[in-house]
Motif scaffolding. Sequence first.
Motif, short mmCIF file in Angstrom:
data_model
loop_
_atom_site.label_atom_id
_atom_site.label_comp_id
_atom_site.label_asym_id
_atom_site.label_seq_id
_atom_site.Cartn_x
_atom_site.Cartn_y
_atom_site.Cartn_z
N VAL A 87 1.13 -1.22 -0.11
CA VAL A 87 -0.26 0.03 0.03
C VAL A 87 0.91 1.17 0.08
O VAL A 87 0.55 2.02 -0.90
CB VAL A 87 -0.97 -0.02 1.23
CG1 VAL A 87 -1.80 1.25 1.21
CG2 VAL A 87 -1.86 -1.23 0.93
N LEU A 88 1.75 1.43 0.97
CA LEU A 88 2.77 2.65 0.94
C LEU A 88 3.44 2.80 -0.42
O LEU A 88 3.38 3.84 -0.85
CB LEU A 88 3.50 2.62 2.19
CG LEU A 88 3.12 2.69 3.64
CD1 LEU A 88 4.01 2.60 4.59
CD2 LEU A 88 2.24 4.06 3.54
N ASN A 93 3.93 6.25 -5.37
CA ASN A 93 3.85 6.29 -6.77
C ASN A 93 2.81 7.05 -7.39
O ASN A 93 3.04 7.58 -8.34
CB ASN A 93 4.13 4.73 -7.27
CG ASN A 93 5.23 4.09 -7.04
OD1 ASN A 93 6.63 4.83 -6.87
ND2 ASN A 93 5.36 2.95 -7.11
N LEU A 94 1.51 6.75 -6.81
CA LEU A 94 0.47 7.54 -7.32
C LEU A 94 0.34 9.05 -6.90
O LEU A 94 -0.39 9.74 -7.75
CB LEU A 94 -0.88 6.71 -6.88
CG LEU A 94 -1.09 5.43 -7.63
CD1 LEU A 94 -2.06 4.79 -6.70
CD2 LEU A 94 -1.56 5.64 -9.02
N MET A 96 2.22 11.46 -7.24
CA MET A 96 2.59 12.49 -8.27
C MET A 96 2.07 12.50 -9.66
O MET A 96 1.84 13.25 -10.34
CB MET A 96 4.25 12.43 -8.59
CG MET A 96 4.95 12.95 -7.27
SD MET A 96 4.54 14.62 -6.77
CE MET A 96 5.71 14.73 -5.30
N ILE A 97 1.23 11.33 -9.80
CA ILE A 97 0.86 10.94 -11.21
C ILE A 97 -0.64 10.98 -11.33
O ILE A 97 -1.38 11.39 -12.38
CB ILE A 97 1.20 9.79 -11.77
CG1 ILE A 97 1.25 8.56 -10.95
CG2 ILE A 97 2.86 10.10 -12.15
CD1 ILE A 97 1.44 7.30 -11.61
N ASP A 98 -1.50 10.74 -9.98
CA ASP A 98 -2.73 10.71 -10.11
C ASP A 98 -3.12 10.82 -8.62
O ASP A 98 -3.45 9.96 -7.93
CB ASP A 98 -3.05 9.35 -10.92
CG ASP A 98 -4.61 9.08 -10.91
OD1 ASP A 98 -5.68 10.11 -10.23
OD2 ASP A 98 -5.21 8.17 -11.47
N TYR A 99 -3.35 11.99 -8.38
CA TYR A 99 -3.74 12.56 -7.01
C TYR A 99 -5.03 12.03 -6.55
O TYR A 99 -5.19 11.47 -5.19
CB TYR A 99 -3.85 14.22 -6.81
CG TYR A 99 -3.62 14.62 -5.37
CD1 TYR A 99 -2.69 14.50 -4.72
CD2 TYR A 99 -4.80 14.82 -4.59
CE1 TYR A 99 -2.25 14.65 -3.32
CE2 TYR A 99 -4.66 15.24 -3.45
CZ TYR A 99 -3.49 15.19 -2.60
OH TYR A 99 -3.48 15.54 -1.45
N SER A 100 -6.19 11.93 -7.48
CA SER A 100 -7.46 11.32 -6.97
C SER A 100 -7.18 9.87 -6.55
O SER A 100 -7.78 9.21 -5.53
CB SER A 100 -8.55 11.48 -8.08
OG SER A 100 -8.34 10.80 -9.21
N PHE A 102 -4.35 8.36 -5.60
CA PHE A 102 -3.72 8.40 -4.56
C PHE A 102 -4.49 8.74 -2.98
O PHE A 102 -4.29 7.99 -2.16
CB PHE A 102 -2.48 9.65 -4.44
CG PHE A 102 -2.08 9.86 -3.05
CD1 PHE A 102 -1.09 9.06 -2.53
CD2 PHE A 102 -2.46 11.15 -2.69
CE1 PHE A 102 -0.62 9.41 -1.17
CE2 PHE A 102 -2.08 11.30 -1.23
CZ PHE A 102 -1.23 10.49 -0.46
N MET A 103 -5.62 9.48 -3.25
CA MET A 103 -6.44 9.71 -2.02
C MET A 103 -7.30 8.29 -2.04
O MET A 103 -7.66 8.10 -0.72
CB MET A 103 -7.24 10.82 -2.25
CG MET A 103 -6.55 12.13 -2.41
SD MET A 103 -5.72 12.31 -0.98
CE MET A 103 -7.11 12.68 0.27
N LYS A 104 -7.43 7.47 -2.84
CA LYS A 104 -8.12 6.37 -2.56
C LYS A 104 -7.38 5.42 -1.72
O LYS A 104 -7.96 4.76 -0.84
CB LYS A 104 -8.69 5.57 -3.96
CG LYS A 104 -9.89 6.45 -4.72
CD LYS A 104 -10.05 5.88 -5.89
CE LYS A 104 -11.01 6.34 -6.75
NZ LYS A 104 -11.10 6.08 -8.02
N TRP A 105 -5.98 5.22 -2.19
CA TRP A 105 -4.87 4.39 -1.50
C TRP A 105 -4.57 4.96 -0.33
O TRP A 105 -4.41 4.42 0.67
CB TRP A 105 -4.06 4.23 -2.40
CG TRP A 105 -4.13 3.32 -3.27
CD1 TRP A 105 -4.45 3.51 -4.72
CD2 TRP A 105 -4.03 1.90 -3.41
NE1 TRP A 105 -4.79 2.24 -5.44
CE2 TRP A 105 -4.70 1.30 -4.47
CE3 TRP A 105 -4.00 1.11 -2.10
CZ2 TRP A 105 -4.80 -0.23 -4.68
CZ3 TRP A 105 -4.04 -0.49 -2.45
CH2 TRP A 105 -4.40 -0.80 -3.60
#
Length: 131
Positions: A87-88, A93-94, A96-100, A102-105
């Motif tokens: 998960v971390l 990795n997400l 910087m490339i896909d903030y939305s 990233f927020m799910k994770w």
Amino acid sequence: MSKLLFFLNSFYLGMGVFFSAYIAPTLFKVLERAEAGRVVEKVFPVYFGIGFLVMLISVVLGWKLGKLFFAVSLANFLVHGFHLFYVLPKARNLKMIDYSEFMKWHGVSMALNLFGLLLAFIMIILLVRKI
């Protein structure tokens, strides 16, 4: 052995609750979001690494304390391993490339953290009954 596991799990639970309920929210209140995120990003591997190590010790020593303690400590070890090693890195990795995404994770990470702390609390209760 029960007292050692009680100490380790109590230490981890206290550290986890203090970090999750006070330190992290305070960082985001007093620092800019990006700066607070960088600080927390550096702390997470250590925090979850400590949890992973405490749960590993609990699994190795806890099999002698009964099936229930062993099962809960094994579940918590697996939760921490998944969190630390999957998960971390995925969230990092997400970011910087896909903030939305990233927020799910980030939500998954928060849920796993809460679940791991709950399991640690259950482990402590089981240990208190043994001491």
